[in-house]
Scaffold this motif. Structure first.
Motif, PDB file in Angstrom:
ATOM      1  N   LEU B 110       0.820  -1.213   0.000  1.00 10.33           N
ATOM      2  CA  LEU B 110       0.000   0.000   0.000  1.00 10.33           C
ATOM      3  C   LEU B 110       0.853   1.262   0.000  1.00 10.33           C
ATOM      4  CD1 LEU B 110      -2.893  -0.604   2.555  1.00 10.33           C
ATOM      5  CD2 LEU B 110      -3.126   0.034   0.151  1.00 10.33           C
ATOM      6  N   ARG B 114       0.879   4.280  -2.833  1.00 11.51           N
ATOM      7  CA  ARG B 114       0.614   5.697  -2.527  1.00 11.51           C
ATOM      8  C   ARG B 114       1.755   6.585  -3.014  1.00 11.51           C
ATOM      9  NH1 ARG B 114      -1.594   3.480   3.185  1.00 11.51           N
ATOM     10  NH2 ARG B 114      -3.752   3.157   2.551  1.00 11.51           N
ATOM     11  N   HIS B 141     -13.690   5.356   0.490  1.00 11.36           N
ATOM     12  CA  HIS B 141     -13.877   4.532   1.686  1.00 11.36           C
ATOM     13  C   HIS B 141     -12.861   3.380   1.704  1.00 11.36           C
ATOM     14  CE1 HIS B 141     -15.803   1.870   4.569  1.00 11.36           C
ATOM     15  NE2 HIS B 141     -16.526   2.902   4.962  1.00 11.36           N
ATOM     16  N   PRO B 142     -12.366   3.026   2.890  1.00 15.00           N
ATOM     17  CA  PRO B 142     -11.375   1.936   2.979  1.00 15.00           C
ATOM     18  C   PRO B 142     -11.822   0.622   2.359  1.00 15.00           C
ATOM     19  CG  PRO B 142     -11.452   3.135   5.056  1.00 15.00           C
ATOM     20  CD  PRO B 142     -12.559   3.706   4.187  1.00 15.00           C
ATOM     21  N   MET B 143     -13.098   0.434   2.152  1.00 14.38           N
ATOM     22  CA  MET B 143     -13.537  -0.824   1.524  1.00 14.38           C
ATOM     23  C   MET B 143     -13.154  -0.866   0.040  1.00 14.38           C
ATOM     24  SD  MET B 143     -17.692  -0.388   1.434  1.00 14.38           S
ATOM     25  CE  MET B 143     -18.480   0.932   0.472  1.00 14.38           C
ATOM     26  N   ALA B 145      -9.994   0.129  -0.855  1.00 12.69           N
ATOM     27  CA  ALA B 145      -8.538   0.345  -0.840  1.00 12.69           C
ATOM     28  C   ALA B 145      -7.772  -0.600  -1.745  1.00 12.69           C
ATOM     29  CB  ALA B 145      -8.009   0.248   0.590  1.00 12.69           C
ATOM     30  N   GLY B 155      -6.954  12.447   5.727  1.00 14.49           N
ATOM     31  CA  GLY B 155      -5.586  12.678   6.180  1.00 14.49           C
ATOM     32  C   GLY B 155      -4.561  12.177   5.173  1.00 14.49           C
ATOM     33  N   GLN B 156      -4.799  11.005   4.619  1.00 15.01           N
ATOM     34  CA  GLN B 156      -3.893  10.474   3.583  1.00 15.01           C
ATOM     35  C   GLN B 156      -3.898  11.348   2.340  1.00 15.01           C
ATOM     36  OE1 GLN B 156      -4.868   6.464   2.594  1.00 15.01           O
ATOM     37  NE2 GLN B 156      -4.375   5.682   4.629  1.00 15.01           N
ATOM     38  N   ASP B 159      -1.846  14.279   3.064  1.00 12.10           N
ATOM     39  CA  ASP B 159      -0.416  13.953   3.069  1.00 12.10           C
ATOM     40  C   ASP B 159       0.147  14.014   1.646  1.00 12.10           C
ATOM     41  OD1 ASP B 159      -0.474  13.556   5.802  1.00 12.10           O
ATOM     42  OD2 ASP B 159      -0.564  11.371   5.676  1.00 12.10           O
ATOM     43  N   TRP B 179     -17.423   9.650   6.302  1.00 15.03           N
ATOM     44  CA  TRP B 179     -18.281   9.925   7.454  1.00 15.03           C
ATOM     45  C   TRP B 179     -17.864   9.195   8.731  1.00 15.03           C
ATOM     46  CZ3 TRP B 179     -21.187   6.442  10.285  1.00 15.03           C
ATOM     47  CH2 TRP B 179     -21.178   5.138   9.799  1.00 15.03           C
ATOM     48  N   TRP B 180     -17.250   8.030   8.600  1.00 18.64           N
ATOM     49  CA  TRP B 180     -16.923   7.172   9.739  1.00 18.64           C
ATOM     50  C   TRP B 180     -15.686   7.640  10.510  1.00 18.64           C
ATOM     51  CZ3 TRP B 180     -11.999   5.550   9.568  1.00 18.64           C
ATOM     52  CH2 TRP B 180     -11.356   5.738   8.327  1.00 18.64           C
ATOM     53  N   ASP B 181     -14.917   8.563   9.933  1.00 23.72           N
ATOM     54  CA  ASP B 181     -13.566   8.864  10.415  1.00 23.72           C
ATOM     55  C   ASP B 181     -13.617   9.872  11.563  1.00 23.72           C
ATOM     56  OD1 ASP B 181     -10.888   9.435  10.773  1.00 23.72           O
ATOM     57  OD2 ASP B 181     -10.472   9.794   8.656  1.00 23.72           O
ATOM     58  N   ASP B 182     -13.132   9.472  12.732  1.00 25.15           N
ATOM     59  CA  ASP B 182     -13.203  10.393  13.873  1.00 25.15           C
ATOM     60  C   ASP B 182     -12.178  11.516  13.800  1.00 25.15           C
ATOM     61  OD1 ASP B 182     -11.043   8.764  14.338  1.00 25.15           O
ATOM     62  OD2 ASP B 182     -11.376   8.602  16.483  1.00 25.15           O
ATOM     63  N   ARG B 183     -11.312  11.460  12.789  1.00 22.77           N
ATOM     64  CA  ARG B 183     -10.368  12.562  12.621  1.00 22.77           C
ATOM     65  C   ARG B 183     -10.877  13.599  11.625  1.00 22.77           C
ATOM     66  NH1 ARG B 183      -5.112  10.408  14.442  1.00 22.77           N
ATOM     67  NH2 ARG B 183      -5.477   8.232  14.898  1.00 22.77           N
ATOM     68  N   ASP B 187      -9.177  17.031  10.196  1.00 26.73           N
ATOM     69  CA  ASP B 187      -8.625  16.941   8.842  1.00 26.73           C
ATOM     70  C   ASP B 187      -9.289  17.945   7.884  1.00 26.73           C
ATOM     71  OD1 ASP B 187      -6.693  15.054   9.382  1.00 26.73           O
ATOM     72  OD2 ASP B 187      -7.967  13.343   8.873  1.00 26.73           O
TER      73      ASP B 187
END
Lengths: 273, 273
Positions: B110, B114, B141-143, B145, B155-156, B159, B179-183, B187
């Motif tokens: 990964l 990137r 969404h990470p699903m 990835a 955040g990524q 970066d 929506w799920w990301d607590d950061r 961010d």
């Protein structure tokens, strides 16, 4: 011979097997540990299952699962989790896996739901500690955030766990749920002695409808298991490595074949090269 | 009357409409912007599509999409992305959405994937800037990835984007993916002037097989759109709010009905209460 001394097979990986078949199959294959689920254990009888595994010389590496602590009706959830603790203690495992639960119906408040998990942990952790059981918060993949688990990353799980002593509340590192996260290395290091369980499944696509049964056999997908294991080891974890795959294709096959394949893949993808 | 001045409809939300139907429908409904996709625009003719929207008085708020920059065969991907830049410029939009691409076949790296995206951005950003187009990195969404997008969080995306001037490389904030990301709050604040597009769809379960077409109409799921919009506004974003929903049920209905429903939901869930 490969070193299978840390390998544990979660019973849902070979759900076509009864508990006695699981015990016999693991002994034959030289797999020393099993991860169990509450429903089949209750059906078989908790004490009876404990005796079965003990007599077979198998370690029960974890019990899945407590949790679902985000709803409005708190008392029954806490009572059920205390029963889960009792069952873990009876089975002789120190690790009760907790899946936090999703958003309550109609809610859009993720932060609030996570705080309710923390409140429930505060009630459950002393009860569990008194019985020699550690609560292990399992972050699930963000695709489960609304309906199963509002804890979506290892960092979030640690934010919750670190409110409690490490010997009381730990975290589960499951490759299937966490593999995509670029903060993984630092979060596993941060977890240190809080790693209470290390579970393996591979990430394969396309995902099936409902996405629950899409986990892949080790090596069939994109997860770098060896790196994961090295990170977890470097954090100080020396415990069991539990293979937990929900996959209908595996369930349709002969259980002994599946277990042999798991052991083979474990040797090829997880153990040192 | 609700204030629809920032509303844009991504054409895939109403894919049953041709481009002329889309233009006419938006004018009738008082929706001032459209997000377009390359394939239907190419089929209709890029210059012709540009003229159609210009004559209708509609803003083209983004072009979807470039990207897929993680593969081994770099030159064709870069050439195709330059064409995407040219098309965006011809359509008069300053925003080309980039979806990075997944892991190359057989790869488990990964981080390496990137980095390849970063290298490609370095080649494309000056070309785009010369044509008045900003590259907008969209975290999925990470699903997704492994097979679509190795950039899984805002955040990524930041970066990557922050290696370049803000006017050349921005990010897409899509509620469905993030929506799920607590950061998220921190961010989005960090993104500031790099927010190049703000896209909306709701998160609903169960997810369908393949998970691509599981997006929900605004208000049908768990996303707190008003909070999202407030965060994006607070970061200094004053641009269009684009509704992009892939959903077969919406595609089976009358386009004007869908657009009216989107406008209604936008007023009820996104605009100030």
């Amino acid at each position: 011979m490969s070193d299978l001394s840390r390998l544990s097979i979660n019973q849902e990986t070979i759900r076509q097997w009864s508990l006695p078949e699981l015990a016999e199959g693991c002994v034959k294959a030289g797999v020393p540990g099993v991860g169990l689920w509450r429903a089949p254990v209750q059906e078989y009888g908790v004490e009876r299952a404990a005796r079965l595994m003990r007599d077979a010389g198998l370690a029960v590496t974890s019990l899945c699962r407590g949790g679902f602590l985000t709803g409005d009706d708190r008392a029954p959830a806490l009572a059920d989790n205390r029963r889960a603790v009792d069952e873990a203690a009876a089975l002789g495992t120190a690790t009760l896996v907790l899946v936090s639960g999703g958003l309550p119906p109609g809610s859009r408040d993720l932060h609030g739901a996570r705080e309710r998990v923390a409140e429930a942990l505060a009630e459950l952790a002393p009860y569990a500690a008194d019985r020699g059981v550690r609560l292990a918060i399992e972050p699930l993949h963000p695709m489960f955030a609304s309906d199963r688990c509002v804890v979506s990353s290892l960092g979030q799980a640690l934010d919750l766990a670190e409110r409690f002593p490490a010997e009381r509340v730990g975290v589960v590192v499951d490759t299937y749920h966490l593999w995509w996260d670029d903060r993984l290395a630092e979060d596993i290091a941060r977890a240190g002695g809080r790693v209470a369980a290390f579970q393996l499944a591979d990430w394969v696509t396309p995902l099936p409808a409902g996405v629950l049964l899409g986990r892949g056999q080790l090596g069939d997908g994109v997860v770098d298991f060896r790196r994961f294991r090295e990170l977890v080891d470097a954090a100080g974890y020396a415990g069991p490595v539990e293979v937990e795959i929900f996959n209908e294709e595996l369930w349709s096959r002969d259980g002994a074949d599946v277990l042999a394949e798991v052991a083979d893949r474990y040797a090829g993808h997880v153990l040192p090269a």
